[in-house]
Design an enzyme around this catalytic site. Structure first.
Site, short mmCIF file in Angstrom:
data_model
loop_
_atom_site.label_atom_id
_atom_site.label_comp_id
_atom_site.label_asym_id
_atom_site.label_seq_id
_atom_site.Cartn_x
_atom_site.Cartn_y
_atom_site.Cartn_z
N THR A 12 7.70 -49.61 28.38
CA THR A 12 6.98 -49.39 29.64
C THR A 12 5.60 -48.78 29.41
OG1 THR A 12 8.04 -47.22 29.82
CG2 THR A 12 9.09 -49.05 31.00
N GLY A 13 5.29 -48.38 28.19
CA GLY A 13 4.00 -47.74 27.91
C GLY A 13 2.88 -48.76 27.70
N SER A 125 0.40 -42.35 13.46
CA SER A 125 -0.85 -42.05 14.18
C SER A 125 -1.91 -41.43 13.30
CB SER A 125 -0.51 -41.07 15.31
OG SER A 125 -1.68 -40.46 15.82
N GLU A 127 -3.59 -39.08 14.23
CA GLU A 127 -3.49 -37.63 14.45
C GLU A 127 -2.89 -36.93 13.23
OE1 GLU A 127 -3.66 -34.84 16.90
OE2 GLU A 127 -5.38 -36.10 17.35
N TYR A 149 2.25 -32.54 18.13
CA TYR A 149 2.36 -34.01 18.12
C TYR A 149 2.07 -34.56 16.72
CZ TYR A 149 1.04 -38.89 18.85
OH TYR A 149 0.95 -40.26 18.75
P1 NAP Z 1 2.60 -44.37 26.10
O1 NAP Z 1 1.85 -45.28 26.99
O2 NAP Z 1 2.62 -42.91 26.40
O3 NAP Z 1 4.12 -44.91 26.06
C1 NAP Z 1 5.16 -44.11 25.55
C2 NAP Z 1 6.48 -44.81 25.81
O4 NAP Z 1 7.53 -43.99 25.27
C3 NAP Z 1 6.83 -45.01 27.30
O5 NAP Z 1 7.41 -46.28 27.45
C4 NAP Z 1 7.87 -43.93 27.56
O6 NAP Z 1 8.78 -44.28 28.57
C5 NAP Z 1 8.59 -43.92 26.22
N1 NAP Z 1 9.36 -42.69 25.99
C6 NAP Z 1 8.94 -41.41 26.06
N2 NAP Z 1 9.94 -40.56 25.76
C7 NAP Z 1 11.02 -41.33 25.50
C8 NAP Z 1 12.36 -41.03 25.13
N3 NAP Z 1 12.80 -39.77 24.98
N4 NAP Z 1 13.23 -42.07 24.91
C9 NAP Z 1 12.82 -43.34 25.09
N5 NAP Z 1 11.56 -43.68 25.45
C10 NAP Z 1 10.68 -42.68 25.64
O7 NAP Z 1 2.12 -44.52 24.59
P2 NAP Z 1 1.24 -45.68 23.89
O8 NAP Z 1 -0.20 -45.32 23.98
O9 NAP Z 1 1.72 -47.00 24.34
O10 NAP Z 1 1.64 -45.46 22.35
C11 NAP Z 1 2.76 -46.12 21.77
C12 NAP Z 1 3.18 -45.38 20.52
O11 NAP Z 1 2.11 -45.38 19.58
C13 NAP Z 1 3.55 -43.92 20.69
O12 NAP Z 1 4.56 -43.61 19.77
C14 NAP Z 1 2.28 -43.17 20.33
O13 NAP Z 1 2.59 -41.86 19.90
C15 NAP Z 1 1.77 -44.04 19.21
N6 NAP Z 1 0.33 -44.07 19.00
C16 NAP Z 1 -0.50 -44.34 20.02
C17 NAP Z 1 -1.87 -44.44 19.79
C18 NAP Z 1 -2.84 -44.74 20.90
O14 NAP Z 1 -4.03 -44.50 20.73
N7 NAP Z 1 -2.39 -45.29 22.01
C19 NAP Z 1 -2.38 -44.25 18.49
C20 NAP Z 1 -1.47 -44.00 17.45
C21 NAP Z 1 -0.12 -43.94 17.71
P3 NAP Z 1 8.64 -43.80 30.12
O15 NAP Z 1 7.91 -44.90 30.82
O16 NAP Z 1 10.06 -43.68 30.52
O17 NAP Z 1 7.90 -42.50 30.12
N1 GDD Z 2 -7.13 -35.88 27.33
C1 GDD Z 2 -8.33 -35.29 27.38
N2 GDD Z 2 -8.79 -34.83 28.58
N3 GDD Z 2 -9.06 -35.21 26.25
C2 GDD Z 2 -10.29 -34.65 26.34
C3 GDD Z 2 -10.81 -34.17 27.54
C4 GDD Z 2 -10.02 -34.25 28.71
O1 GDD Z 2 -10.40 -33.84 29.80
N4 GDD Z 2 -12.05 -33.70 27.30
C5 GDD Z 2 -12.30 -33.89 26.00
N5 GDD Z 2 -11.23 -34.45 25.40
C6 GDD Z 2 -11.10 -34.77 23.98
C7 GDD Z 2 -9.85 -34.20 23.32
O2 GDD Z 2 -10.04 -32.80 23.04
C8 GDD Z 2 -9.75 -35.06 22.09
O3 GDD Z 2 -10.58 -34.55 21.07
C9 GDD Z 2 -10.32 -36.42 22.55
O4 GDD Z 2 -10.96 -36.17 23.81
C10 GDD Z 2 -9.28 -37.53 22.72
O5 GDD Z 2 -8.21 -37.03 23.51
P1 GDD Z 2 -7.06 -38.01 24.06
O6 GDD Z 2 -7.67 -39.15 24.78
O7 GDD Z 2 -6.10 -37.16 24.81
O8 GDD Z 2 -6.42 -38.63 22.74
P2 GDD Z 2 -5.98 -37.99 21.35
O9 GDD Z 2 -7.00 -38.39 20.33
O10 GDD Z 2 -5.69 -36.55 21.47
O11 GDD Z 2 -4.59 -38.72 21.07
C11 GDD Z 2 -4.46 -40.14 21.24
O12 GDD Z 2 -4.75 -40.79 20.03
C12 GDD Z 2 -3.82 -40.53 18.96
C13 GDD Z 2 -4.30 -41.31 17.73
O13 GDD Z 2 -5.28 -40.59 17.05
C14 GDD Z 2 -3.03 -40.43 21.72
O14 GDD Z 2 -2.94 -41.77 22.11
C15 GDD Z 2 -2.01 -40.16 20.64
O15 GDD Z 2 -0.71 -40.62 21.10
C16 GDD Z 2 -2.43 -40.97 19.40
O16 GDD Z 2 -1.51 -40.79 18.36
#
Ligand code: NAP
Ligand code: GDD
Length: 322
Positions: A12-13, A125, A127, A149
């Site tokens: 769903t994400g 990630s 991160e 995280y």
């Molecule tokens: P997202 O939109 O926050 O989606 C997270 C998904 O995880 C949702 O479907 C959520 O379901 C599900 N979930 C949360 N807790 C759960 C649980 N306890 N059991 C089963 N399902 C659960 O994240 P995304 O951006 O698509 O990212 C996908 C994956 O890649 C994550 O693991 C994230 O940490 C990783 N990642 C993301 C990025 C990025 O920039 N987007 C970068 C590096 C890694 P609900 O709808 O029920 O909440």
């Molecule tokens: N969310 C948020 N909100 N971030 C802010 C804000 C604000 O108002 N203002 C500044 N930032 C800065 C955060 O401090 C961070 O340095 C940067 O914007 C990005 O924040 P996010 O968009 O929340 O993403 P993230 O980099 O912390 O994490 C995302 O990327 C990771 C991969 O590097 C997530 O998608 C993680 O799930 C993923 O693993």
């Protein structure tokens, strides 16, 4: 490709919805592990509801994971489920560890016991690099996570490597740098910005409160990145790959470009609010995707500017109720 079965967690994400579209287009039978919620979270997958087989489950619940693997006998498992918001990981560190770290151990055990030859993708990630020790970051860069995280993702990264080495299972880590889209959760900085830009431009809001504008990220498009996930599981052997664009930009640059899409100057609307500062910040991320380019023939397609433009346009449509 016909006849392959994939199980996607986190369907769903943001990423789950794009990956499911890709797998369906390739003829996969797609199963989605979804949590039972009082209000189902279907915003990103409304258009896919009739094409996916849903299995109720939670990464916190071992029996539901055993059942999921046993019942659908997947060829490929994509573990995208996570508590994915870095900010929340300081508020809920134990839950973040339960889901993102131990949850992966649970899922790997379910696969090992019920379908050991399934190929496994772990959503690792950038991160994990946190307070980066070298520029740019590659598969060989040591980790220095800066948040609960990031720490939870290091744990699950090594579990994935360990199951590959201990049990000869096909387990791969995608070390994905930030990737965004119109389906990005609203609390992440890019979507928070583009949604506010749309609201301000339509007269529905007057300011945008943000934290650290100097943080720099390597931002790509989620639609490009899910292709890399699939390619990793089609590769001849399991491995770990950095997926990135090779460019880094500050939050300030993102804000400036997003406001310029609607002809406004961000300095007239953005207020820095310490409430959004993090206890420990990741100042800069920049990925080198050379290994994925060489071995998988993967490359990003959507540019930074195109991504911002796509997201602002989408939020203008979503907010414009006239
Ligand atoms: P997202 O939109 O926050 O989606 C997270 C998904 O995880 C949702 O479907 C959520 O379901 C599900 N979930 C949360 N807790 C759960 C649980 N306890 N059991 C089963 N399902 C659960 O994240 P995304 O951006 O698509 O990212 C996908 C994956 O890649 C994550 O693991 C994230 O940490 C990783 N990642 C993301 C990025 C990025 O920039 N987007 C970068 C590096 C890694 P609900 O709808 O029920 O909440
Ligand atoms: N969310 C948020 N909100 N971030 C802010 C804000 C604000 O108002 N203002 C500044 N930032 C800065 C955060 O401090 C961070 O340095 C940067 O914007 C990005 O924040 P996010 O968009 O929340 O993403 P993230 O980099 O912390 O994490 C995302 O990327 C990771 C991969 O590097 C997530 O998608 C993680 O799930 C993923 O693993």
């Amino acid at each position: 490709m016909e006849g392959k079965v994939a199980l996607v967690t986190g369907l769903t994400g943001q990423d789950g919805s794009y990956l499911t579209e890709l797998l369906l287009s390739k003829g996969y039978d797609v199963y989605g592990l979804v949590r039972r919620l009082s209000s189902p979270s279907t915003t990103n997958i409304k258009h896919l509801l009739s094409e996916v087989n849903f299995i109720q489950g939670d990464l916190i619940d071992q029996s539901s994971l055993d059942n999921a693997i046993y019942s659908c006998k997947p060829d490929e498992v994509y573990n995208l489920a996570a508590q994915s918001f870095v900010g929340t990981s300081w508020e809920q560190p134990v839950l973040t560890g339960e889901v993102n770290a131990i949850g992966v151990t649970r899922l790997l055990e379910a696969i090992r016991k019920n379908k050991k030859d399934a190929k496994f993708y772990q959503a690792s990630s950038s991160e994990m690099f946190g307070k980066v020790v070298e520029m740019p970051q590659t598969e060989k860069t040591p980790f220095y996570p800066r948040s609960p995280y990031g720490i939870s993702k290091v744990y699950s990264y090594y579990y994935t490597v360990n199951y590959r080495e201990s049990y000869d299972m096909f387990c791969s880590n995608g070390i994905l740098f930030n990737h965004e889209s119109p389906r990005r959760g609203i609390e992440f900085v890019t979507r928070k910005i583009t949604d506010s830009v749309a609201k301000i431009s339509l007269g529905l809001a007057s300011e945008l409160r943000l934290g650290n504008l100097d943080a720099k990220r390597d931002w790509g498009f989620a639609g490009d990145y899910v292709k890399a996930m699939w390619m990793m599981l089609q590769h001849d052997k399991p491995d770990d790959f950095v997926i990135a664009t090779g460019e880094t930009h500050s939050v300030r640059e993102f804000v400036e470009l997003a406001f310029s899409e609607v002809g406004l100057d961000y300095k007239d609307y953005v207020v820095v609010d310490p409430k959004f500062f993090r206890p420990a910040e990741v100042n800069i991320l920049l990925g080198d995707y050379g290994k994925a380019k060489n071995l998988l023939k993967w490359e990003p397609e959507v540019s930074f500017k195109e991504l911002i433009s796509m997201m602002v346009k989408s939020d203008l449509d979503k907010n414009d109720v006239r």
